[in-house]
Design a protein around this motif. Structure first.
Motif, short mmCIF file in Angstrom:
data_model
loop_
_atom_site.label_atom_id
_atom_site.label_comp_id
_atom_site.label_asym_id
_atom_site.label_seq_id
_atom_site.Cartn_x
_atom_site.Cartn_y
_atom_site.Cartn_z
N ASP A 20 0.85 -1.20 0.00
CA ASP A 20 0.00 0.00 0.00
C ASP A 20 0.88 1.25 0.00
O ASP A 20 1.33 1.71 1.04
N ASP A 23 0.02 4.55 2.16
CA ASP A 23 0.15 4.56 3.62
C ASP A 23 1.14 5.64 4.06
O ASP A 23 2.21 5.81 3.46
N SER A 56 3.82 -1.57 10.06
CA SER A 56 2.52 -0.99 9.70
C SER A 56 1.86 -1.75 8.55
O SER A 56 0.65 -1.92 8.53
N ALA A 57 2.67 -2.23 7.63
CA ALA A 57 2.15 -2.96 6.46
C ALA A 57 1.99 -4.45 6.74
O ALA A 57 1.55 -5.20 5.87
#
Length: 60
Positions: A20, A23, A56-57
């Motif tokens: 993503d 992000d 985070s991913a």
């Protein structure tokens, strides 16, 4: 030390395979990697941001 031997691996991965790219953590890590290449931040600062973005991913 992660920087000299693998200096562009994080950036190459981020450019091509990140799940993503919209992000905020990705953007921060990407900017930090490029800033480290230019000498505007330390490699360790870039590494820390990259690790945060990985978490985070869901990649670490």
């Amino acid at each position: 030390m992660w920087w000299p031997p693998r200096r562009f691996q994080g950036w190459e991965f981020a450019r091509s395979k990140w799940p993503d790219r919209t992000d905020a953590e990705f953007a921060s890590a990407h900017d930090a990697i490029l800033a480290a290449v230019d000498g505007r931040v330390t490699p360790d600062e870039a590494r820390i941001k990259f690790e945060v973005a990985l978490k985070s991913a869901g990649l670490s």
